[in-house]
Write an enzyme that holds these catalytic residues in place. Structure first.
Site, PDB file in Angstrom:
ATOM      1  N   GLY A  13      -2.923  -3.470   4.371  1.00  0.00           N
ATOM      2  CA  GLY A  13      -2.097  -3.186   5.539  1.00  0.00           C
ATOM      3  C   GLY A  13      -1.376  -1.868   5.397  1.00  0.00           C
ATOM      4  O   GLY A  13      -1.827  -0.962   4.686  1.00  0.00           O
ATOM      5  N   SER A  14      -0.249  -1.755   6.046  1.00  0.00           N
ATOM      6  CA  SER A  14       0.503  -0.506   6.056  1.00  0.00           C
ATOM      7  C   SER A  14       1.293  -0.325   4.767  1.00  0.00           C
ATOM      8  O   SER A  14       1.533  -1.282   4.019  1.00  0.00           O
ATOM      9  CB  SER A  14       1.477  -0.505   7.240  1.00  0.00           C
ATOM     10  OG  SER A  14       2.478  -1.494   7.048  1.00  0.00           O
ATOM     11  N   GLY A  21       3.374  -2.931   2.226  1.00  0.00           N
ATOM     12  CA  GLY A  21       3.306  -2.899   0.768  1.00  0.00           C
ATOM     13  C   GLY A  21       4.666  -2.780   0.117  1.00  0.00           C
ATOM     14  O   GLY A  21       4.922  -3.368  -0.938  1.00  0.00           O
ATOM     15  N   GLU A  71      -3.775  -2.515  -0.858  1.00  0.00           N
ATOM     16  CA  GLU A  71      -4.616  -1.517  -0.190  1.00  0.00           C
ATOM     17  C   GLU A  71      -3.865  -1.058   1.052  1.00  0.00           C
ATOM     18  O   GLU A  71      -3.908  -1.699   2.096  1.00  0.00           O
ATOM     19  CB  GLU A  71      -5.981  -2.116   0.176  1.00  0.00           C
ATOM     20  CG  GLU A  71      -6.787  -2.618  -1.007  1.00  0.00           C
ATOM     21  CD  GLU A  71      -7.312  -1.502  -1.900  1.00  0.00           C
ATOM     22  OE1 GLU A  71      -7.130  -0.316  -1.544  1.00  0.00           O
ATOM     23  OE2 GLU A  71      -7.910  -1.814  -2.941  1.00  0.00           O
TER      24      GLU A  71
END
Length: 512
Positions: free
Chosen positions: A244-245, A249, A266
């Site tokens: 995701g963004s 994270g 990721e």
């Protein structure tokens, strides 16, 4: 451009039925799912509660306790059967991906092919979970490392690759002896229902053919942030793989580290390519066009920054502008379309805001306008090529839309520094026929990204390589190479097969 009236809800229902999903799973709930192709609703799902999610994790943990005792090659047989089910259903699942995400047909099918490929990889891996034998300083001793199953693996996936990312994690996790709990994006849960149904079909075949496998080996959880937080915080999930963004994270990472859990993150990518004086411009044009416009700019590996040497700038950029003006935008389900829709209206707003910032910073914008389709609920845009005076403002940030910022450079060392001067570090590429430039780019003083390519764009990756990036991209690795080690725990073993007890480092400790 007008999108013909499409009854995608009916087609979606037919595809889900073909893929083995009961109609009760996508009717009557509170989570509305729309297709970006038309902006219309195609399903309504019931969301899981926090208590249901906790119960599902407990059940997955019980499944892990059984599954870890099954020999790895036997576990690989289940994944082989999953690959067979995916092959048989590739057309239907690929079509469903295109409907739910807005990918063109070849990209929807390509995503399912990634799933098939990682299953093949994982089957071979099930017989190659190697540990090392290590030299020991003590006679009549053997030292070695062993790899053991880790536990319940939490998987949180994003909308842009709604099924492939699950398979990268799940196929490896399962052959490594783990169970999984998957929370897909709220924007793309229907494809997750289909994948879960295909997995359950493979599991039934596995048991019918004499295999031993517990229930709840793969669990699907539908919901939003609340259930995602349960996965992140639950003590029986030792590893969470989250896509995701960067903002996501930043929230997930500290919570996992607080309880000493592992993370595969990721996150964002602000990927760049450098075009050198010796570059093959025909090859470069094709590589840049796909990397920047494919999936309507909604890949984490999408090309967003392009540095072009001053000696070839006036040759390449006009050709790029022509390609941007002529690329076919429209219904991704129709043959010949190269650019489909943005996922939703918020993505369109973000794109327009970034283009406004770019203009304010001195950028010249080609494209970027909305392409009318006759629907106020679908968001099709012409990809934007923005010539910038330097790397500033929105160039330094990822906007999940088809915007390519183009900048001129003259010195190779300076452009390398500019290339690396952003917080993200996922994918990168260089177009050159100069060996020194190519080798420098992939060397320690070259690209600081997790992926560095020569004479192809940064977008897309084969499953054989470990996928992931550095810096604000998160540092995690999925898919190929030795990424499997993240899903296992390492044990160092020393065996004394002699009759004496020598201590390491020559320590003496004699007792009567």
């Amino acid at each position: 451009m007008t999108i013909a009236v499409l009854d995608l809800a009916t087609e979606t229902a037919k595809l889900l039925a073909e893929l083995g999903v009961d109609a009760s799973r996508y009717h009557g709930g509170t989570l509305s799912v729309t297709s970006p192709v038309t902006g219309k609703e195609i399903g309504k799902l019931r969301e899981h509660s926090v208590s249901e999610t906790k119960a599902a994790i407990e059940a997955a943990h019980r499944a892990f306790l059984e599954w870890r005792a099954v020999p790895a090659p036997k576990r690989g047989e289940l994944v082989r059967l999953l690959g067979e089910e995916l092959r048989a259903s590739k057309a239907a699942l690929g079509r469903l991906v295109s409907i739910e995400v807005g990918k063109i047909t070849s990209e929807g099918l390509g995503e399912v092919q990634e799933m098939i490929d990682i299953c093949d990889f994982a089957v071979g891996l099930s017989r190659q979970l190697y540990g090392l034998t290590i030299a020991t300083e003590r006679s009549e001793h053997r030292m070695m490392e062993s790899w053991h199953p880790l536990g319940v693996i939490g998987i949180i996936s994003a909308f842009n690759f709604p099924v492939a990312v699950w398979s990268w994690n799940a196929a490896l996790a399962m052959v490594c002896g783990n169970s999984t709990v998957w929370k897909p994006s709220e924007k793309t849960p229907l494809t997750a229902l289909a994948v879960q149904a295909l997995f359950e079909k493979a599991l039934k075949r596995f048991v019918a053919e004499g295999g031993t496998a517990p229930a709840n080996l793969s669990t699907l959880i539908i919901g939003g942030r609340e259930v995602g937080e349960v996965l992140v915080d639950h003590p029986k999930i030792p590893l969470v793989s989250a896509t995701g963004s960067t903002a996501m994270g930043r929230a997930v990472g500290p919570r996992l580290s607080q309880r000493f859990a592992r993370a595969i993150l990721e996150l964002g990518g602000n990927n760049a390519a450098i075009v050198c004086p010796s570059a093959d411009l025909d090859l470069t044009l094709r590589g840049v066009a796909f990397s920047a416009m494919g999936t309507a700019g909604q890949r984490c590996t999408t090309l967003r920054r392009l540095f072009v040497h001053e000696s070839v700038y006036d040759q390449l950029v006009p050709r790029l502008q022509k390609a941007y003006g002529s690329v076919t935008i429209g219904n991704p389900l129709e043959t010949g379309t190269l650019v489909g829709p943005l996922i939703d209206g918020q993505a369109f707003k973000n794109m327009q805001a970034a283009l406004g910032e770019a203009k304010s910073a001195g950028g010249t914008v080609t494209g970027g306008d909305r392409v009318e389709t006759g629907s106020t609920e679908a968001f099709y845009v012409r990809p934007a090529l923005v010539e910038m005076p330097d790397q500033t403002g929105p160039v330094e940030h990822e906007t999940f839309a088809p915007i390519l910022y183009v900048m001129k450079y003259s010195d190779f060392d300076e452009v390398l520094a500019l290339h690396n001067a952003v917080p993200q570090g996922l994918s990168s590429s260089i177009f050159t026929n100069d060996m020194r430039e190519a080798e420098t780019f992939v060397s320690a003083r070259g690209s600081d990204c997790g992926i560095a390519n020569v004479n192809l764009g940064p977008s897309g990756a084969e499953i054989g390589g470990a996928f992931g990036g550095e810096k604000e991209t998160g540092g995690g690795r999925e898919s190929g190479s030795d990424a499997w080690k993240a899903y296992m725990r390492r044990s160092t073993n020393t065996i004394n097969y002699g009759r004496t007890l020598p201590l390491a480092q020559g320590v003496k400790f004699d007792v009567e």
